[in-house]
Scaffold this motif. Structure first.
Motif, PDB file in Angstrom:
ATOM      1  N   VAL A 154      74.583  21.128  47.444  1.00  0.00           N
ATOM      2  CA  VAL A 154      73.315  21.799  47.721  1.00  0.00           C
ATOM      3  C   VAL A 154      72.882  21.509  49.145  1.00  0.00           C
ATOM      4  CG1 VAL A 154      72.593  21.707  45.300  1.00  0.00           C
ATOM      5  CG2 VAL A 154      71.881  19.891  46.876  1.00  0.00           C
ATOM      6  N   LYS A 155      72.037  22.385  49.654  1.00  0.00           N
ATOM      7  CA  LYS A 155      71.445  22.193  50.981  1.00  0.00           C
ATOM      8  C   LYS A 155      70.346  21.149  50.930  1.00  0.00           C
ATOM      9  CE  LYS A 155      70.661  23.667  55.318  1.00  0.00           C
ATOM     10  NZ  LYS A 155      71.676  23.662  56.398  1.00  0.00           N
ATOM     11  N   GLY A 156      69.552  21.189  49.849  1.00  0.00           N
ATOM     12  CA  GLY A 156      68.441  20.260  49.723  1.00  0.00           C
ATOM     13  C   GLY A 156      67.693  20.496  48.431  1.00  0.00           C
ATOM     14  N   VAL A 157      66.541  19.843  48.303  1.00  0.00           N
ATOM     15  CA  VAL A 157      65.726  19.886  47.092  1.00  0.00           C
ATOM     16  C   VAL A 157      64.317  20.345  47.453  1.00  0.00           C
ATOM     17  CG1 VAL A 157      64.710  18.520  45.214  1.00  0.00           C
ATOM     18  CG2 VAL A 157      67.030  17.996  46.039  1.00  0.00           C
ATOM     19  N   ILE A 158      63.754  21.222  46.620  1.00  0.00           N
ATOM     20  CA  ILE A 158      62.305  21.450  46.663  1.00  0.00           C
ATOM     21  C   ILE A 158      61.748  20.981  45.319  1.00  0.00           C
ATOM     22  CG2 ILE A 158      62.361  23.270  48.386  1.00  0.00           C
ATOM     23  CD1 ILE A 158      62.001  25.327  46.163  1.00  0.00           C
ATOM     24  N   TRP A 159      60.624  20.284  45.383  1.00  0.00           N
ATOM     25  CA  TRP A 159      60.112  19.533  44.229  1.00  0.00           C
ATOM     26  C   TRP A 159      58.609  19.748  44.125  1.00  0.00           C
ATOM     27  CZ3 TRP A 159      61.796  16.345  40.324  1.00  0.00           C
ATOM     28  CH2 TRP A 159      60.933  15.388  39.834  1.00  0.00           C
TER      29      TRP A 159
END
Length: 638
Positions: free
Chosen positions: A420-425
């Motif tokens: 994954v590129k990153g996380v949004i939370w």
């Protein structure tokens, strides 16, 4: 003997030839794979089975291990394109490469587009972009071990048919990123409503929280879980059975010809404890009725009934005909009224409301109306009401999904091979009872997920708690403010970004509708951190330090952008002396700093800003229009 041996050799060869390679649910048609990084493609097969992956001109091989697992590393690929991939006898189609974002948290991340459609109908209806795709991870939990795969799901492109079920925050975030960079965006949506942060941690990370370890050990015992499940179900069944049995209006009061002369009167929308009804905080069944007139222009048309939100459950009837029900308090009540049900002249609406516990009623500042394509009938005003039956409060049920480690094992561990590129939370509401623990547990989650994805600098972008509940006119303590401050402090971890949302919440709804601005503010952080655009102003002012001069405090901020936004009168600042008593303070902007004072405080030691559940008065922004984060100048003890 030779025939038997020949048969065994033939049977073994046949089984190997027909053995089915199994892929994880994430690896399928329409998937978005992370571009510009080597990719693990994995699955399961018979031990020692040869696995061959064909992609474009590549042919890659692996052998299944003794535990049936196998994996192949696909070299890094450029963004874009529509590709196919063959793994033994499986062909995967419509694959593209882009940026994949894991979207997790609780209900405000989970909230689908159809729940916020009122704000965005024109831009949502017909939305289509085959390069934005979402995979919705089906919910599952496990206390005893990490699952190898998720229960189900499939990659779905952004189409008019699919868009209403997209996570609203993730959708608006993806739109911003795609419009800026024009590369495919994959969204892995793994969120669960009401979930506390500890549910998303693994057992090893929980060791620093003995209370959660104890809970986890209890829920590892299936017999223990079964006993709770049976007890909850029995209690719930008995409560509702007794409620229905004792309800004087059950099966009767929804009919058209009910005499309401002895019914009370109450203004709707409101909570009945706030009205002179004599009901107080009664739990049980309360029936509500209202007559309304319908013009000839509405007759014969399909209509929509809006009943805002109701605490806790409701069943609605028009002219004695059932039109819908919701069994818990949060969803908006939007019911279809079939063509022909409305009649010219006098009509009746009846609502049976069940209050399980606490303060029941109709949530104010919501839509209460009946509409067609041409007409609207406002249902706010005086309604008649009558108590069906009162009941003792119903004890809360056990949410097994919320227990420590359960969601990590069930919904996150199976994803960790997928780059994954990153996380949004978007999470935190369920941890407001213990903000001090969140100071350790939230950073622990970020560190854990980065470790599991083998990416210590993986961008982790999150939403600060929005404003919620009634505003107070005096400085007060607030767990919501405490947790917001913990979220602000978590920015000390590298490659984290926080979208401040204290100006886009709703006092009466823990699920505010304005998800577009949330997605936009998350996308600003993504552009700055994940896409390395250092010119982007991603945040409003963030408190850095204080200097005391006499009875005045000078506050310094980072992220002021092109400057603090001038306002006639700054609000939301409170100041305290050594006695710890806070009073409202004067505040002015001087040279991109904020000077705070009060004539009541001679020796200031602490300043707070936007320190309440709903800091609606707070108005410190930078010139880019981004709000300052709530803060206290007091440093916590580590």
């Amino acid at each position: 003997m030779m025939r038997s041996l020949f048969f065994l050799v033939w049977l073994t060869a046949s089984l190997n030839a027909t053995a089915i390679v199994r892929l994880p649910k994430l690896i399928g048609d329409g998937m978005v794979l992370q571009h510009n990084v080597p990719l693990k493609i994995w699955g399961w097969a018979n031990p020692d089975e040869e696995i061959t992956l064909r992609f474009n001109k590549l042919k890659l091989s692996a052998t299944a291990a003794a535990d049936s697992s196998w994996s192949i590393i696909l070299p890094a690929q450029k963004a874009g394109g529509i590709h196919s991939m063959t793994i033994n006898n499986i062909t995967l189609n419509n694959i593209t490469f882009g940026d994949v974002w894991l979207c997790s948290g609780q209900s405000n991340m989970e909230l689908p587009i159809y729940r916020v459609i009122d704000l965005y109908r024109e831009e949502i209806i017909g939305a289509e972009n085959p390069m934005i795709r979402m995979f919705a991870v089906q919910s599952q939990y496990n206390y005893n071990y990490s699952e190898k795969d998720i229960k189900g799901g499939e990659w779905k492109a952004l189409t008019p048919e699919n868009v209403l079920n997209f996570s609203a925050v993730a959708y608006f975030f993806a739109q911003e990123i795609y419009n800026k960079y024009q590369i495919p965006i994959g969204l892995i949506h793994a969120a669960y409503g009401g979930s506390p942060v500890e549910a998303w941690l693994d057992e090893a990370s929980l060791q620093q929280f003995p209370n959660h370890v104890k809970t986890l050990q209890q829920f590892k015992n299936q017999a223990y879980c079964d006993s709770i499940w049976r007890s909850d179900n029995e209690r719930n069944h008995q409560w509702h059975s007794l409620l229905n049995k004792n309800d004087r209006g059950f099966g009767e009061w929804y009919k058209e010809d009910i005499d309401t002369k002895d019914w009370g009167a109450m203004y709707i929308p409101s909570y009945w404890a706030d009205q002179p009804t004599g009901l107080g905080t009664t739990n049980g069944v309360i029936w509500f009725r209202k007559n309304f007139k319908v013009s000839s222009s509405m007759v014969g048309k399909v209509a929509e009934l809006r009943l805002g939100c109701i605490v806790d459950a409701d069943s609605a009837f028009i002219n004695g005909v059932y039109v819908g029900n919701i069994t818990y308090q949060y969803p908006p009540r939007i019911y279809k009224v079939p063509a022909g049900l409305l009649k010219e002249g006098e009509n009746t609406i009846t609502v049976r409301v069940i209050s399980n516990t606490g303060n029941g009623g109709f949530v104010p500042d919501k839509f209460y109306r009946i509409t067609t394509n041409t007409d609207t009938i406002d249902l706010k005003g005086i309604w008649h009401f009558k108590l069906g039956t009162d009941m003792p409060a119903l004890a809360a049920q056990t949410f097994f999904q919320w227990k420590p480690a359960g969601l990590y094992n069930g919904m996150i561990a199976p994803l960790e091979n997928y780059a994954v590129k990153g996380v949004i939370w978007y999470q935190g509401e369920s941890n407001t009872e213990n903000p001090s623990e969140y100071r350790q547990s939230f950073p622990a989650l970020i560190k854990l997920w980065r470790t599991k994805w083998n990416n210590p600098t993986m961008p982790f972008l999150y939403v600060q708690l929005a404003n919620f509940m009634q505003a107070h006119n005096m400085p007060a303590e607030s767990n919501w403010a405490e947790l917001r401050n913990v979220q602000r402090e978590t920015l000390s971890l590298p490659n984290t970004g926080m979208a401040v949302a204290i100006d886009i919440g709703e006092w009466n709804d823990i699920h505010p509708l304005n998800k577009k601005e949330v997605g936009y503010r998350l996308a600003l952080w993504a552009r700055k951190i994940a896409y390395n655009d250092k010119r982007v102003i991603a945040s409003g002012p963030l408190y850095q330090s204080m200097t005391v001069k006499g009875n005045k405090v000078m506050l310094s901020f980072s992220d002021v952008g092109s400057g603090l936004k001038p306002v006639e009168k700054l609000k939301g600042f409170a100041i305290a002396d050594t006695d710890g008593k806070f009073v409202w303070a004067y505040a002015t902007i001087e040279n991109n700093k904020v000077v705070v004072w009060s004539d009541e405080v001679a020796n200031p030691v602490e300043v707070r800003y936007a320190w309440s559940n709903n800091p609606e008065e707070a108005n410190l922004y930078n010139k880019e229009g981004l709000p300052a984060s709530p803060f206290t100048t007091k440093k916590h003890k580590k």
